[in-house]
Scaffold this motif. Structure first.
Motif, PDB file in Angstrom:
ATOM      1  N   LEU A  37     -15.690  -2.824  -6.503  1.00 17.00           N
ATOM      2  CA  LEU A  37     -14.536  -2.512  -5.719  1.00 17.00           C
ATOM      3  C   LEU A  37     -15.148  -2.578  -3.921  1.00 17.00           C
ATOM      4  O   LEU A  37     -14.501  -2.918  -3.367  1.00 17.00           O
ATOM      5  CB  LEU A  37     -14.069  -1.170  -5.949  1.00 17.00           C
ATOM      6  N   PRO A  38     -16.228  -2.139  -3.830  1.00 14.26           N
ATOM      7  CA  PRO A  38     -16.832  -2.304  -2.464  1.00 14.26           C
ATOM      8  C   PRO A  38     -16.902  -3.596  -1.802  1.00 14.26           C
ATOM      9  O   PRO A  38     -16.569  -3.543  -0.792  1.00 14.26           O
ATOM     10  CB  PRO A  38     -18.283  -1.529  -2.660  1.00 14.26           C
ATOM     11  N   VAL A  39     -16.970  -4.498  -2.570  1.00 11.44           N
ATOM     12  CA  VAL A  39     -16.831  -5.938  -1.941  1.00 11.44           C
ATOM     13  C   VAL A  39     -15.621  -6.311  -1.649  1.00 11.44           C
ATOM     14  O   VAL A  39     -15.442  -6.928  -0.513  1.00 11.44           O
ATOM     15  CB  VAL A  39     -17.742  -7.058  -3.068  1.00 11.44           C
ATOM     16  N   TRP A  84     -11.746  -6.768   2.989  1.00  8.19           N
ATOM     17  CA  TRP A  84     -10.538  -6.943   3.302  1.00  8.19           C
ATOM     18  C   TRP A  84     -10.131  -5.896   4.078  1.00  8.19           C
ATOM     19  O   TRP A  84      -8.898  -5.637   4.965  1.00  8.19           O
ATOM     20  CB  TRP A  84      -9.490  -6.784   1.967  1.00  8.19           C
ATOM     21  N   ALA A  85     -10.754  -4.586   4.239  1.00  5.69           N
ATOM     22  CA  ALA A  85     -10.389  -3.304   5.129  1.00  5.69           C
ATOM     23  C   ALA A  85     -10.280  -3.724   6.561  1.00  5.69           C
ATOM     24  O   ALA A  85      -9.091  -3.033   7.186  1.00  5.69           O
ATOM     25  CB  ALA A  85     -11.152  -2.291   4.706  1.00  5.69           C
ATOM     26  N   ILE A  86     -11.157  -4.187   7.007  1.00  8.96           N
ATOM     27  CA  ILE A  86     -11.138  -4.482   8.664  1.00  8.96           C
ATOM     28  C   ILE A  86     -10.128  -5.598   8.951  1.00  8.96           C
ATOM     29  O   ILE A  86      -9.146  -5.363   9.794  1.00  8.96           O
ATOM     30  CB  ILE A  86     -12.531  -4.974   9.036  1.00  8.96           C
ATOM     31  N   THR A 139      -2.236   5.100  12.821  1.00 10.76           N
ATOM     32  CA  THR A 139      -3.194   5.974  12.223  1.00 10.76           C
ATOM     33  C   THR A 139      -3.789   5.421  10.945  1.00 10.76           C
ATOM     34  O   THR A 139      -4.869   5.304  10.671  1.00 10.76           O
ATOM     35  CB  THR A 139      -2.571   7.313  12.028  1.00 10.76           C
ATOM     36  N   ALA A 140      -2.926   4.811  10.167  1.00 12.85           N
ATOM     37  CA  ALA A 140      -3.356   4.320   8.767  1.00 12.85           C
ATOM     38  C   ALA A 140      -4.096   2.979   9.445  1.00 12.85           C
ATOM     39  O   ALA A 140      -5.123   2.894   8.377  1.00 12.85           O
ATOM     40  CB  ALA A 140      -2.074   3.716   8.186  1.00 12.85           C
ATOM     41  N   GLY A 141      -3.834   2.253  10.196  1.00 13.24           N
ATOM     42  CA  GLY A 141      -5.047   1.123  10.434  1.00 13.24           C
ATOM     43  C   GLY A 141      -6.257   1.877  10.993  1.00 13.24           C
ATOM     44  O   GLY A 141      -7.314   1.286  10.459  1.00 13.24           O
ATOM     45  N   GLY A 142      -6.233   2.787  11.613  1.00 17.23           N
ATOM     46  CA  GLY A 142      -7.524   3.491  11.857  1.00 17.23           C
ATOM     47  C   GLY A 142      -8.434   3.992  10.706  1.00 17.23           C
ATOM     48  O   GLY A 142      -9.486   3.876  11.111  1.00 17.23           O
ATOM     49  N   VAL A 143      -7.635   4.911   9.931  1.00 22.68           N
ATOM     50  CA  VAL A 143      -8.352   5.259   8.793  1.00 22.68           C
ATOM     51  C   VAL A 143      -8.941   4.055   7.892  1.00 22.68           C
ATOM     52  O   VAL A 143      -9.882   4.087   7.443  1.00 22.68           O
ATOM     53  CB  VAL A 143      -7.250   6.001   7.771  1.00 22.68           C
ATOM     54  N   VAL A 144      -8.187   2.951   7.770  1.00 21.58           N
ATOM     55  CA  VAL A 144      -8.438   1.701   7.016  1.00 21.58           C
ATOM     56  C   VAL A 144      -9.724   1.131   7.508  1.00 21.58           C
ATOM     57  O   VAL A 144     -10.716   0.702   6.911  1.00 21.58           O
ATOM     58  CB  VAL A 144      -7.422   0.808   6.811  1.00 21.58           C
ATOM     59  N   LEU A 171     -17.390   2.075   7.532  1.00 19.65           N
ATOM     60  CA  LEU A 171     -18.353   3.091   6.551  1.00 19.65           C
ATOM     61  C   LEU A 171     -18.740   2.438   5.225  1.00 19.65           C
ATOM     62  O   LEU A 171     -19.934   2.306   4.960  1.00 19.65           O
ATOM     63  CB  LEU A 171     -17.386   4.371   6.442  1.00 19.65           C
ATOM     64  N   THR A 172     -18.007   1.703   4.525  1.00 17.08           N
ATOM     65  CA  THR A 172     -18.463   1.156   3.454  1.00 17.08           C
ATOM     66  C   THR A 172     -19.238  -0.084   3.693  1.00 17.08           C
ATOM     67  O   THR A 172     -20.398  -0.008   3.131  1.00 17.08           O
ATOM     68  CB  THR A 172     -17.179   0.324   2.476  1.00 17.08           C
TER      69      THR A 172
END
Length: 143
Positions: free
Chosen positions: A76-78, A83-85, A116-121, A127-128
């Motif tokens: 999952l981390p990969v 994709w998160a950024i 806000t959702a974009g900032g959290v993602v 962080l990951t």
């Protein structure tokens, strides 16, 4: 040189194609800034913020895709690191643009939650990926 995996090439290709949308958004912001498209001061401010965040985050996302490959993440981390950024480069600008869509808008609507959702993602993705790279660097003792 790092060779990109098939999923990384897909993510990078999608991100680069999304940059076409950012280019189009830049033309829109230019027209609004020149007064060719009448908008309120809030709409102009949010359009500039949306466009600026989109450009910066898609660029950061491309770097993140390459760094995800270099980090050697698994599971999952990969996928999250890859994709998160890039996802934040869509979510956050969408919040800026959609929360002020319409005529004579002087307050953002409920879609501002996407900012806000974009900032959290974005934060979770950084962080990951950043945490994984630091941990890997500490474990390997290279240098």
């Amino acid at each position: 040189m790092t060779t990109l995996s098939r999923p990384a090439r897909l993510a990078a290709g999608i991100s680069l194609l999304a940059a076409i949308g950012i280019e189009t958004g830049g033309h829109y912001v230019l027209e609004v800034s020149r007064g060719d498209i009448p908008r309120t001061p809030l709409q102009l401010l949010y359009a500039r913020a949306g466009h600026g965040h989109a450009g910066a985050l898609v660029t950061l996302g491309l770097a993140g895709i390459v760094l995800t490959e270099a980090a050697g993440l698994r599971g999952l981390p990969v996928h999250f690191g890859r994709w998160a950024i890039p996802a934040s480069s869509v979510l956050m600008p969408a919040g800026f643009f959609l929360s002020t869509a319409g005529k004579d808008v002087n307050e953002p609507n409920g879609l501002k939650v996407l900012i806000t959702a974009g900032g959290v993602v974005l934060g979770a993705g950084l962080l990951t990926l950043g945490g994984s790279l630091v941990a890997q660097g500490l474990r390997n003792g290279e240098g």
